[in-house]
Design a protein around this motif. Sequence first.
Motif, PDB file in Angstrom:
ATOM      1  N   ALA A 152       0.825  -1.222   0.000  1.00 36.94           N
ATOM      2  CA  ALA A 152       0.000   0.000   0.000  1.00 36.94           C
ATOM      3  C   ALA A 152       0.854   1.266   0.000  1.00 36.94           C
ATOM      4  O   ALA A 152       0.492   2.250  -0.648  1.00 36.94           O
ATOM      5  CB  ALA A 152      -0.926  -0.004   1.210  1.00 36.94           C
ATOM      6  N   ILE A 153       1.972   1.241   0.696  1.00 37.04           N
ATOM      7  CA  ILE A 153       2.790   2.469   0.779  1.00 37.04           C
ATOM      8  C   ILE A 153       3.295   2.887  -0.606  1.00 37.04           C
ATOM      9  O   ILE A 153       3.081   4.033  -1.019  1.00 37.04           O
ATOM     10  CB  ILE A 153       3.921   2.319   1.816  1.00 37.04           C
ATOM     11  CG1 ILE A 153       3.275   2.239   3.202  1.00 37.04           C
ATOM     12  CG2 ILE A 153       4.907   3.482   1.745  1.00 37.04           C
ATOM     13  CD1 ILE A 153       4.193   1.804   4.300  1.00 37.04           C
ATOM     14  N   PRO A 154       3.943   1.979  -1.357  1.00 34.52           N
ATOM     15  CA  PRO A 154       4.325   2.437  -2.702  1.00 34.52           C
ATOM     16  C   PRO A 154       3.124   2.738  -3.591  1.00 34.52           C
ATOM     17  O   PRO A 154       3.151   3.699  -4.365  1.00 34.52           O
ATOM     18  CB  PRO A 154       5.155   1.283  -3.273  1.00 34.52           C
ATOM     19  CG  PRO A 154       4.965   0.144  -2.383  1.00 34.52           C
ATOM     20  CD  PRO A 154       4.486   0.643  -1.065  1.00 34.52           C
ATOM     21  N   LEU A 155       2.070   1.926  -3.468  1.00 37.33           N
ATOM     22  CA  LEU A 155       0.945   2.096  -4.402  1.00 37.33           C
ATOM     23  C   LEU A 155       0.102   3.336  -4.109  1.00 37.33           C
ATOM     24  O   LEU A 155      -0.341   4.020  -5.031  1.00 37.33           O
ATOM     25  CB  LEU A 155       0.049   0.853  -4.356  1.00 37.33           C
ATOM     26  CG  LEU A 155       0.073   0.028  -5.646  1.00 37.33           C
ATOM     27  CD1 LEU A 155       1.439  -0.541  -5.887  1.00 37.33           C
ATOM     28  CD2 LEU A 155      -0.953  -1.069  -5.593  1.00 37.33           C
ATOM     29  N   LEU A 156      -0.131   3.593  -2.849  1.00 41.79           N
ATOM     30  CA  LEU A 156      -1.050   4.685  -2.515  1.00 41.79           C
ATOM     31  C   LEU A 156      -0.335   6.000  -2.220  1.00 41.79           C
ATOM     32  O   LEU A 156      -0.977   7.038  -2.136  1.00 41.79           O
ATOM     33  CB  LEU A 156      -1.924   4.296  -1.321  1.00 41.79           C
ATOM     34  CG  LEU A 156      -2.855   3.111  -1.558  1.00 41.79           C
ATOM     35  CD1 LEU A 156      -3.693   2.813  -0.328  1.00 41.79           C
ATOM     36  CD2 LEU A 156      -3.769   3.358  -2.755  1.00 41.79           C
ATOM     37  N   VAL A 157       0.969   5.944  -2.031  1.00 38.57           N
ATOM     38  CA  VAL A 157       1.691   7.196  -1.749  1.00 38.57           C
ATOM     39  C   VAL A 157       2.780   7.458  -2.799  1.00 38.57           C
ATOM     40  O   VAL A 157       2.774   8.490  -3.469  1.00 38.57           O
ATOM     41  CB  VAL A 157       2.314   7.167  -0.323  1.00 38.57           C
ATOM     42  CG1 VAL A 157       3.040   8.474  -0.047  1.00 38.57           C
ATOM     43  CG2 VAL A 157       1.249   6.917   0.717  1.00 38.57           C
ATOM     44  N   ILE A 158       3.693   6.496  -2.940  1.00 41.69           N
ATOM     45  CA  ILE A 158       4.877   6.777  -3.772  1.00 41.69           C
ATOM     46  C   ILE A 158       4.521   6.909  -5.257  1.00 41.69           C
ATOM     47  O   ILE A 158       4.930   7.872  -5.910  1.00 41.69           O
ATOM     48  CB  ILE A 158       5.961   5.697  -3.539  1.00 41.69           C
ATOM     49  CG1 ILE A 158       6.466   5.825  -2.097  1.00 41.69           C
ATOM     50  CG2 ILE A 158       7.121   5.873  -4.523  1.00 41.69           C
ATOM     51  CD1 ILE A 158       7.380   4.734  -1.646  1.00 41.69           C
ATOM     52  N   VAL A 159       3.758   5.965  -5.777  1.00 42.41           N
ATOM     53  CA  VAL A 159       3.439   6.011  -7.219  1.00 42.41           C
ATOM     54  C   VAL A 159       2.619   7.262  -7.574  1.00 42.41           C
ATOM     55  O   VAL A 159       2.994   8.004  -8.499  1.00 42.41           O
ATOM     56  CB  VAL A 159       2.731   4.709  -7.673  1.00 42.41           C
ATOM     57  CG1 VAL A 159       2.206   4.850  -9.093  1.00 42.41           C
ATOM     58  CG2 VAL A 159       3.692   3.540  -7.595  1.00 42.41           C
ATOM     59  N   PRO A 160       1.511   7.564  -6.854  1.00 44.80           N
ATOM     60  CA  PRO A 160       0.757   8.782  -7.214  1.00 44.80           C
ATOM     61  C   PRO A 160       1.593  10.054  -7.057  1.00 44.80           C
ATOM     62  O   PRO A 160       1.542  10.938  -7.903  1.00 44.80           O
ATOM     63  CB  PRO A 160      -0.417   8.787  -6.238  1.00 44.80           C
ATOM     64  CG  PRO A 160      -0.554   7.389  -5.784  1.00 44.80           C
ATOM     65  CD  PRO A 160       0.813   6.804  -5.799  1.00 44.80           C
TER      66      PRO A 160
END
Lengths: 314, 541
Positions: B89-97
């Motif tokens: 969730a951390i890369p998907l919901l924060v880092i990527v966006p």
Amino acid sequence: MIRPQPMIELRRLFRIFGDTRAVDDVSFEVNAGQVFGYIGPNGAGKTTSMRILATLDLPTFGDAFVDGFSVINDPDRVRRRLGFMPDDFGTYPYVNCAEYLDFYARAYGLVGRERHRALRHVMGFTGLDRMAEKPIRGLSKGMKQRLCLGRSMIHDPSVLILDEPAAGLDPRARIELRVMIRELAAGGKTVLVSSHILTELAEICDQIGIIEQGRLLATGSVADIQKQFAPHRQIRARVLDRVADVAQWLSQRDDVSDVRVDGELLRFSHEGNRLQEAALLKEMVQADFVVAEFASHEKSLEDVFLHVTQGYVQ
Amino acid sequence: MTSDLSVPRDDAQADAATGVWSRMDLYLERAGEWLNPILVKESRQALKSKQFTITFALLLLCGWGWSFLGTMVGGRAVEIVYGYYWVLAIPLLVIVPFSAYRSLAAEREDGTYELLSITGLNSRQIVTGKLGSAILQMLVYYSALSPCIAFTYLLRGVSILSVLLILFYTFVLSLSASAVGLFAATLTKHRNWQVLISVVYLCALLLVGWIWSEELVWDLLRYESIRFDNPETWVANLAIVSGFGAGILMTIVAAAANITFASDNRATRLRIVMLLHQGLYVGWMIYWYVKEQHGEWLLVMSCFGAAYWTLTGALMTGETAELSPRVKRSLPQSLLARMLFTWFNPGAGTGYVFAVINLGVLLAVGVIAGTVGKTLGRSMGYFADHYAWFSLFLWMYIAAYLGVGRIIIAALRRFLHFGLLLPVLIHIMLIVLGVAIPMIIHGWYYGFEFYERDYSLLHAMNWAFSLGIIMDEGVEIYPFTFGVIAIGSVLIFVVNYFLAIRDVEQVRLATPQRVQEDDREIHPERFLEPRKPKSPWDEDD
């Protein structure tokens, strides 16, 4: 006779920022295959008008055309025909020269062999083939300028707009750039180039335009402008004796002006042709002045520029 | 895609490619030609970037670490999968966006965007290229963690459908957040504003990510509350996904409109998407009303729909009425086409009519559905008798407020140059003042306690009070006041309708000869035969 369609045309162009008229009623045309030099001090409006031509800014009034297409209404068609090299350009991290050019080739819609050919041609032309894998951020200023020139010509545009391409380059790189611009013009490209180094433009340009405080003060070929704005030839004479008397003698003549003394050297403007210059020399010798050296030349572009812009160079 | 570019391939080399890997490479390269160039460039950059290397390495390490720890302590499958979820969730919901946002914002800050904008790529390709790059990164993260997810399934104790649903919605959420990030990056070029936007955007990502992960995902895993054998579950999911899809589409089109060139038509595509939203919304509104048979549903959906058209109407009435010659070249020409499609043209007048008509249709559909439902004996709740009046006056109020706002904006445009922010603020101010002024006047004279009996002509502009009265009592008890409201609204609508005539009167401009010549060069096939009208609303140039 049908008048040829100009490749670049500025038609009563204005760009106003608040109270400042960055571009003030500028109009000129550049025909196919010509190199047009855009001369002006910093803040004169060169970059603003070039950005309008490159479809990066909009004029407040007026319009500009590239190959007959309006930069306001058909920027997409203008972009296909135009390569723009700004004076300063950002780059992407973690990208090497080949990848950078490849990206722009793809962005201009080149595919397959056409893209590979364009890359090969541009890298060969700009001499970047040996630097293909070098990261852009490690390139020298000269190589970056070559890369930017390569990027602007990757889609084989018919018009190139080069904003201060020689700024910050060493003499060798400048000479190489000059050669490249001439080659591009010889290949049929129309080039609009701005520069501070006026001698450089005088050598490569078919036409020049002098702009100051947003207003275009003069346009035409270098020779025409020299004739129009500096009809007098500059004469330099070395006199070994009685220099002050010679200066006095010259100042009394109607065809001589602007006499300056620098040791044994005398510099002055003369209104007349080469024959009349020879007659002047003869008169000087007959008047018993010891003339050891006598040379004449047309006023340089710098002189013309200073004359036209009233010397208000910033 | 990652072929060696150090020596550009020459034609003979390409032809002579032999062997499985060389051929494969060639095929992949040919396939890569069809990809968005930005996706290719960003993939190359990402593969070399420290940020991606570190994030990817950390993700793998955390995944392996959690597997090891979970196995050691003998954790339940639900807890283990929830741990993996957090790793993802951390890369998907924060880092990527946030990377997607920074990617476009940095292009604009560093000056690379200008060079990009004058290439053959249009603004839509730029935005979708950046979004494609974000999707690629998401897929890489998913693929890295997929063995761990498979491992939890082997442990049993957790439904694979629940896990897949969570992973799918996390993907949808990440995609939506990336699209919003790209839109946010197009809002301004100024560094100071970008800093502010980036802080707000990052906080919003953390908040949404936390709510989704902590409040929804954990409950879904723990309670296994979703009934996958119920077909309505899938219909509900379809409704949610269509909502997200419509939102993402609007965000992409809006972001592209923000960065396209000035003379381009920015409005028509947005209005087409709005119409799509309307279709989806009305469809789902009726579906759930028929399914659930609750009249309250119609009321709530009508109110949300009204809010949507008020907001979009506020934005559209802020548009300038000046059409560029480029836009005028493609205006509809025939009578039928002008009647139907003029409202899609840019301009405040057409925007006003477009919003008001769509709102009218939405409310009318709700009223018709409610009336039919009532006839069939379905519950409409306590407001059954007044629903039609409520809808009618809701439409009148919005038409009036948007109309007054539009007149003020049109007057201001004579003296000032402004974007869309000021029009929206003017509309918000009007809507707030519409409630506040009568209440202050009333409070000043009679005290700040309000009862239904206090309703009078003074509150005619107070939309909240008036609609509340209609909901409870109908219009019969204050016929004069509601008559005044109706007449006033219709008058404002008529005035705005006539003001919109200027927008409607715009006629198609002839395409310049040079452009026609260029079209002939690019698309010679289109000019082989004389052009015939393809439909009743298509006419010869």
